[in-house]
Design an enzyme around this catalytic site. Structure first.
Site, mmCIF file in Angstrom:
data_model
loop_
_atom_site.group_PDB
_atom_site.id
_atom_site.type_symbol
_atom_site.label_atom_id
_atom_site.label_comp_id
_atom_site.label_asym_id
_atom_site.label_seq_id
_atom_site.Cartn_x
_atom_site.Cartn_y
_atom_site.Cartn_z
ATOM 1 N N GLU A 122 0.840 -1.209 0.000
ATOM 2 C CA GLU A 122 0.000 0.000 0.000
ATOM 3 C C GLU A 122 0.871 1.254 0.000
ATOM 4 O OE1 GLU A 122 -3.106 -0.180 -0.480
ATOM 5 O OE2 GLU A 122 -3.889 -2.037 0.380
ATOM 6 N N HIS A 145 -3.222 1.410 8.551
ATOM 7 C CA HIS A 145 -4.207 0.599 7.831
ATOM 8 C C HIS A 145 -4.304 -0.747 8.544
ATOM 9 C CE1 HIS A 145 -6.354 -1.834 5.063
ATOM 10 N NE2 HIS A 145 -5.299 -2.564 4.761
ATOM 11 N N HIS A 147 -7.319 -4.275 9.574
ATOM 12 C CA HIS A 147 -8.540 -4.998 9.196
ATOM 13 C C HIS A 147 -9.427 -5.223 10.426
ATOM 14 C CE1 HIS A 147 -6.270 -6.905 5.476
ATOM 15 N NE2 HIS A 147 -6.393 -5.593 5.405
ATOM 16 N N HIS A 217 -12.831 -4.582 2.998
ATOM 17 C CA HIS A 217 -11.387 -4.747 3.129
ATOM 18 C C HIS A 217 -10.878 -4.323 4.509
ATOM 19 C CE1 HIS A 217 -7.108 -3.733 1.391
ATOM 20 N NE2 HIS A 217 -7.054 -4.193 2.626
HETATM 21 O O1 2HA Z 1 -0.508 -5.182 3.886
HETATM 22 O O2 2HA Z 1 -3.505 -5.194 4.288
HETATM 23 O O3 2HA Z 1 -4.173 -3.876 2.101
HETATM 24 C C1 2HA Z 1 -1.510 -6.037 3.420
HETATM 25 C C2 2HA Z 1 -2.782 -5.314 3.314
HETATM 26 C C3 2HA Z 1 -3.109 -4.738 2.023
HETATM 27 ZN ZN ZN Z 2 -5.439 -4.420 3.898
#
Ligand code: 2HA
Ligand code: ZN
Length: 272
Positions: A122, A145, A147, A217
């Protein structure tokens, strides 16, 4: 030859906070396998007059960032696991400085390309967002970032693909979300992970929000400080978790009423 910059106490503290957040992300299940990535604009902590920049290994990026030339970023590695980053930041991340020839960078600290290191997939989202923040003279230097499971779950539900409905739901499930996340979350429709399209859509959403959900995502949050940036995602995910806990128990959550939400707004939101 020494190929690493001296790390000041301030920079050391930032790296410690990054490792702490990486550990929490993994423990919460928000960074499975190599998911998630972190970057921090650390330019102010890098000696301005690094002599012999050429002694630091350099590498090409497939895009040019002239506005970032001379800026330095802590950034996690492609394929690096948050659980490993937590234990050994220098083996799973690097500090890179965008070179004068802005489609190259020098690695000033951490894992180097000759050891098989590549910055996160990313990287274009991260660098474009840092460029956007610098252009706006915004104070935020941190990008996370991850999840977060329950927030992602909501982005799979048709009803909550409308930003206003999603924010009403999250605020009504957790008064702290209403008090702290005053701008609400931005919603970015599904784009291929790592794509330029995703980076551009995220920047658009960051015009109005500090936390953005990537449909189906994950999330991306910006902030001035690692732990505070993480906290904001944690508060939002708690709201989503409370909603889903009621749903999975077969109960219909009442949520805070409009009057209760208005009251929080009156009491806690800064007056413009
Ligand atoms: O780094 O989460 O969006 C792996 C991810 C890609
Ligand atoms: Zn990701």
């Amino acid at each position: 030859m020494d190929k690493s910059i001296a790390v000041s106490q301030d920079l050391e503290n930032i790296i410690t906070d990054i490792a702490e957040v990486a550990r929490i992300l993994w423990k919460l299940g928000w960074a499975e396998s190599n998911a998630g990535n972190i970057s921090v604009n650390v330019t102010e902590h890098i000696p301005e007059d690094i002599r012999e920049l050429n002694k630091f290994p350099s590498k090409e990026i497939d895009k040019s960032y002239p506005e970032l030339s001379g800026f330095s970023f802590f950034i996690t590695g492609a394929g690096a696991r948050m659980r490993d980053l937590a234990k050994e930041p220098s083996g799973n991340a690097c500090i890179l400085r965008i070179a004068e020839k802005s489609n190259r960078y020098h690695i000033l600290w951490g894992r180097r390309s000759e050891l098989g290191f590549e910055p996160t997939s990313e990287i274009h989202s991260h660098l474009s967002i840092h460029r956007f923040l610098l252009e706006k003279k915004a104070p935020q230097k941190v990008i996370i970032h991850a999840h977060p499971e329950e927030l992602i779950a909501l982005t799979h539900v048709k009803e909550y693909k409308q930003e206003s409905k999603l924010n009403r739901l999250l605020w009504s499930m957790n008064p702290v979300a209403k008090i702290i996340i005053q701008k609400g979350v931005g919603l970015v429709p599904y784009c291929v992970p790592g794509s330029d399209e995703l980076a551009q859509a995220t920047i658009k959403a960051l015009e109005k929000h500090d936390v953005v959900l990537w449909e189906k995502h994950g999330c991306l949050a910006i902030g001035t400080d690692m732990l505070e940036t993480f906290d904001r995602v944690d508060i939002l995910n708690k709201a989503a978790r409370i909603f889903l806990a009621c749903k999975s128990a077969g109960l219909a959550p009442e949520g805070l009423s409009d009057a209760q939400l208005d009251e929080l707004e009156r009491l806690f939101w800064s007056k413009k």
